[in-house]
Design a protein around this motif. Structure first.
Motif, PDB file in Angstrom:
ATOM      1  N   ILE A 150       2.128  23.468 -15.494  1.00 10.91           N
ATOM      2  CA  ILE A 150       1.695  22.077 -15.292  1.00 10.91           C
ATOM      3  C   ILE A 150       1.099  21.981 -13.899  1.00 10.91           C
ATOM      4  CG2 ILE A 150       2.422  19.658 -15.144  1.00 10.91           C
ATOM      5  CD1 ILE A 150       4.808  20.397 -16.928  1.00 10.91           C
ATOM      6  N   GLU A 151      -0.035  21.333 -13.814  1.00 10.67           N
ATOM      7  CA  GLU A 151      -0.653  21.081 -12.504  1.00 10.67           C
ATOM      8  C   GLU A 151      -0.857  19.584 -12.345  1.00 10.67           C
ATOM      9  OE1 GLU A 151      -4.167  23.376 -10.666  1.00 10.67           O
ATOM     10  OE2 GLU A 151      -5.063  21.454 -11.270  1.00 10.67           O
ATOM     11  N   ALA A 152      -0.481  19.072 -11.186  1.00 10.39           N
ATOM     12  CA  ALA A 152      -0.682  17.659 -10.872  1.00 10.39           C
ATOM     13  C   ALA A 152      -1.278  17.573  -9.469  1.00 10.39           C
ATOM     14  CB  ALA A 152       0.637  16.888 -10.942  1.00 10.39           C
ATOM     15  N   GLY A 153      -2.250  16.696  -9.305  1.00  9.12           N
ATOM     16  CA  GLY A 153      -2.892  16.631  -7.995  1.00  9.12           C
ATOM     17  C   GLY A 153      -3.598  15.319  -7.739  1.00  9.12           C
ATOM     18  N   ILE A 154      -4.058  15.201  -6.504  1.00  8.72           N
ATOM     19  CA  ILE A 154      -4.774  14.011  -6.039  1.00  8.72           C
ATOM     20  C   ILE A 154      -5.875  14.477  -5.104  1.00  8.72           C
ATOM     21  CG2 ILE A 154      -4.588  11.851  -4.734  1.00  8.72           C
ATOM     22  CD1 ILE A 154      -1.522  12.008  -5.474  1.00  8.72           C
ATOM     23  N   ARG A 185     -13.084   6.010  -3.960  1.00  5.99           N
ATOM     24  CA  ARG A 185     -12.217   6.190  -5.122  1.00  5.99           C
ATOM     25  C   ARG A 185     -11.301   7.388  -4.925  1.00  5.99           C
ATOM     26  NH1 ARG A 185     -12.572   1.748  -8.269  1.00  5.99           N
ATOM     27  NH2 ARG A 185     -11.879   2.948 -10.078  1.00  5.99           N
ATOM     28  N   LEU A 186     -10.259   7.443  -5.732  1.00  6.21           N
ATOM     29  CA  LEU A 186      -9.347   8.584  -5.750  1.00  6.21           C
ATOM     30  C   LEU A 186      -9.257   9.116  -7.167  1.00  6.21           C
ATOM     31  CD1 LEU A 186      -6.323   7.203  -3.682  1.00  6.21           C
ATOM     32  CD2 LEU A 186      -8.155   8.684  -2.870  1.00  6.21           C
ATOM     33  N   GLU A 187      -9.045  10.408  -7.282  1.00  2.98           N
ATOM     34  CA  GLU A 187      -8.800  11.011  -8.585  1.00  2.98           C
ATOM     35  C   GLU A 187      -7.413  11.641  -8.573  1.00  2.98           C
ATOM     36  OE1 GLU A 187     -11.687  13.508 -11.144  1.00  2.98           O
ATOM     37  OE2 GLU A 187     -10.384  14.991 -10.152  1.00  2.98           O
ATOM     38  N   ALA A 188      -6.618  11.279  -9.547  1.00  2.80           N
ATOM     39  CA  ALA A 188      -5.306  11.900  -9.744  1.00  2.80           C
ATOM     40  C   ALA A 188      -5.289  12.495 -11.144  1.00  2.80           C
ATOM     41  CB  ALA A 188      -4.193  10.868  -9.588  1.00  2.80           C
ATOM     42  N   GLN A 242      -5.113  16.834   2.257  1.00  2.65           N
ATOM     43  CA  GLN A 242      -4.701  16.847   3.662  1.00  2.65           C
ATOM     44  C   GLN A 242      -4.576  15.424   4.192  1.00  2.65           C
ATOM     45  OE1 GLN A 242      -3.824  19.561   5.454  1.00  2.65           O
ATOM     46  NE2 GLN A 242      -4.146  20.786   3.595  1.00  2.65           N
ATOM     47  N   GLU A 243      -5.543  14.559   3.814  1.00  2.00           N
ATOM     48  CA  GLU A 243      -5.525  13.183   4.306  1.00  2.00           C
ATOM     49  C   GLU A 243      -4.683  12.302   3.379  1.00  2.00           C
ATOM     50  OE1 GLU A 243      -9.552  13.621   2.166  1.00  2.00           O
ATOM     51  OE2 GLU A 243      -7.937  14.859   2.948  1.00  2.00           O
ATOM     52  N   ARG A 244      -4.272  11.157   3.915  1.00  2.00           N
ATOM     53  CA  ARG A 244      -3.496  10.197   3.131  1.00  2.00           C
ATOM     54  C   ARG A 244      -4.420   9.504   2.127  1.00  2.00           C
ATOM     55  NH1 ARG A 244       1.112   7.429   4.547  1.00  2.00           N
ATOM     56  NH2 ARG A 244       0.022   5.432   4.369  1.00  2.00           N
ATOM     57  N   CYS A 245      -4.034   9.533   0.865  1.00  4.03           N
ATOM     58  CA  CYS A 245      -4.775   8.835  -0.184  1.00  4.03           C
ATOM     59  C   CYS A 245      -3.954   7.607  -0.573  1.00  4.03           C
ATOM     60  CB  CYS A 245      -5.002   9.744  -1.379  1.00  4.03           C
ATOM     61  SG  CYS A 245      -6.152  11.094  -1.046  1.00  4.03           S
ATOM     62  N   GLU A 286       0.860  -1.175   0.000  1.00  2.00           N
ATOM     63  CA  GLU A 286       0.000   0.000   0.000  1.00  2.00           C
ATOM     64  C   GLU A 286       0.902   1.232   0.000  1.00  2.00           C
ATOM     65  OE1 GLU A 286      -2.565  -0.241   3.372  1.00  2.00           O
ATOM     66  OE2 GLU A 286      -3.583  -2.059   2.690  1.00  2.00           O
ATOM     67  N   ILE A 287       0.569   2.211  -0.847  1.00  2.00           N
ATOM     68  CA  ILE A 287       1.404   3.409  -0.946  1.00  2.00           C
ATOM     69  C   ILE A 287       0.534   4.657  -0.843  1.00  2.00           C
ATOM     70  CG2 ILE A 287       3.184   2.291  -2.333  1.00  2.00           C
ATOM     71  CD1 ILE A 287       1.982   3.716  -4.778  1.00  2.00           C
ATOM     72  N   ALA A 288       1.107   5.697  -0.267  1.00  2.00           N
ATOM     73  CA  ALA A 288       0.440   6.999  -0.203  1.00  2.00           C
ATOM     74  C   ALA A 288       0.711   7.723  -1.515  1.00  2.00           C
ATOM     75  CB  ALA A 288       0.950   7.798   0.980  1.00  2.00           C
ATOM     76  N   LEU A 289      -0.333   7.956  -2.293  1.00  2.00           N
ATOM     77  CA  LEU A 289      -0.160   8.484  -3.635  1.00  2.00           C
ATOM     78  C   LEU A 289       0.365   9.918  -3.624  1.00  2.00           C
ATOM     79  CD1 LEU A 289      -0.594   7.075  -6.298  1.00  2.00           C
ATOM     80  CD2 LEU A 289      -2.819   8.178  -6.495  1.00  2.00           C
ATOM     81  N   GLY A 290      -0.027  10.692  -2.607  1.00  3.87           N
ATOM     82  CA  GLY A 290       0.482  12.049  -2.509  1.00  3.87           C
ATOM     83  C   GLY A 290       1.987  12.076  -2.334  1.00  3.87           C
ATOM     84  N   GLN A 291       2.496  11.169  -1.513  1.00  5.95           N
ATOM     85  CA  GLN A 291       3.942  11.084  -1.307  1.00  5.95           C
ATOM     86  C   GLN A 291       4.650  10.678  -2.598  1.00  5.95           C
ATOM     87  OE1 GLN A 291       5.091   8.560   1.984  1.00  5.95           O
ATOM     88  NE2 GLN A 291       7.168   8.329   1.214  1.00  5.95           N
TER      89      GLN A 291
END
Length: 397
Positions: free
Chosen positions: A310-314, A321-324, A275-278, A244-249
């Motif tokens: 360029i913008e990148a986000g999560i 679900r998550l959106e990146a 703010q929260e871990r995704c 399991e990985i934190a996508l923001g990190q």
């Protein structure tokens, strides 16, 4: 309890008959002996079961190649045993012949609905029994051949998939190598500027008058170490169980890799992090590979823009679900190009600057995580790539 018998005779059924195992399930000892005697000339390995429960246990212990199953048994009857065997065997095909003194059409239909392949009436005729057993064993052998070919094909596909992933990682390394070369040149300038404390290189590596040679060398050593770790991090293959990985990190790590190697030096890059871990379940290296491809493509797209951004986000989405996303203000794509972006080896980049594997690999990886990828782009309006991913739910306290 179960017994075993064997006899000699001519081969049949695709494999040496002595390796073909027939399970005879009947509560009547005389019926078991008669069936075994009728099959003796075919040299099958015979096993016995005396009840429905014993039949299920025997199949669980060792898979037979065919089950000769009496319908009228105490406890679980043959219809119920047949149903349960089909449920337990799932995709594995083992022929089942129901043997019974019942002769009503409804009984035959019930047996076929339960999953039986054939139906024999008592008293069983020897030639008919041997012919039906032989034919169904040939069908099983064909199923086994298809299963072996399918497994071999799947293994080949997986090998090719890993080779494509490796090729894309190497291509990414090649792209980053140019940036590393630029950074190493900067470092060389810093070292030279240590001899002239009033100088500064084009990228702002200013050396203050009171900076000692030891400080300069320490700074340079740290930067070289960071560069080497960045390349090794990308090159390292995935292995072991999927963590399991934190996508923001992961996104921050990729941003740092691209920044350190100078890949996004020309663009203003902003990250939108939650703010929260995704958290998702994926290989860290493959997750980095996805973002490296997407942000790298965006960097290439905006290279000629007057104000490249360029913008990148999560962000979390409803339903677990998550959106990146990765978005750029580049020239965008026509409908014709957009329709082909996931074709392997298709690229709009000049020769030597793109392999055409990046987006196909990204799509493959995202779908292997249970996600989806969507690309929105129009000429003159930039491009937005959106990943819809399943989140790993936090454990209840």
């Amino acid at each position: 309890m179960e017994q075993t018998a064997s006899a000699s005779g001519p081969p049949s059924g695709g494999q040496p008959p002595s390796t073909r195992q027939v399970l005879i399930a009947d509560d009547d000892a005389a019926s078991r002996k008669i069936a075994a005697a009728l099959l003796a000339a075919s040299d099958y390995r015979i096993r016995f079961a005396t009840s429905g429960e014993e039949t299920l246990a025997a199949v669980g212990e060792e898979r037979p190649d065919l089950v000769l199953l009496d319908v009228m048994m105490p406890g679980l009857d043959g219809f119920e045993v047949c149903r349960r065997l089909r449920e337990r065997l799932s995709g594995e095909y083992i022929p089942i012949i129901l043997v019974t003194s019942l002769d009503g059409r409804s009984d035959v239909v019930q047996g076929l609905k339960a999953g039986a392949d054939d139906f024999l009436h008592k008293p069983v005729h020897g030639a008919e029994l041997r012919a039906r057993v032989s034919n169904l064993l040939k069908v099983r052998a064909y199923h086994q051949l298809l299963a072996a070919q399918r497994d071999s094909a799947l293994a080949t596909v997986e090998l090719l998939r890993q080779q494509v992933l490796h090729a894309d990682r190497l291509a990414t390394l090649g792209t980053l190598a140019a940036g590393v070369s630029h950074e190493l040149n900067n470092i060389a300038q810093v070292l030279r500027s240590a001899l002239d404390t009033s100088s500064a290189d084009d990228d702002g590596w200013a050396i203050a008058a009171n900076t000692t040679s030891r400080t300069v060398l320490t700074h340079v050593a740290n930067h070289v170490t960071e560069l080497s770790r960045t390349l090794l991090h990308i090159a390292r293959p995935a292995g072991g169980s999927t963590p399991e990985i934190a996508l923001g990190q992961t996104l921050e790590e990729v941003h740092n890799m691209l920044r350190i190697t100078g890949r996004i030096r020309h663009a203003e890059v902003s990250l939108v992090l939650p703010q929260e871990r995704c958290v998702i379940r994926a290989s860290p290296v493959q997750a980095q590979q996805v973002f490296l491809n997407l942000i790298g493509n965006a960097a290439d797209a905006v290279v000629s823009s007057s104000s490249p951004r360029i913008e990148a986000g999560i962000r979390p989405q409803p339903g677990g679900r998550l959106e990146a996303w990765v978005q750029d203000n580049g020239p965008g794509m026509s409908e014709g190009v957009l329709a082909r972006i996931f074709e392997p080896f298709f690229t709009t980049k000049p020769p030597g600057l793109g392999t055409g594997l990046g987006l196909p690999v990204v799509k493959q990886l995202v779908e292997s995580w249970g996600g989806h990828i969507h690309v929105q782009s129009r000429p003159g309006q930039g491009t937005r790539v959106v990943l819809d991913l399943p989140a790993v739910q936090a454990a209840s306290p």
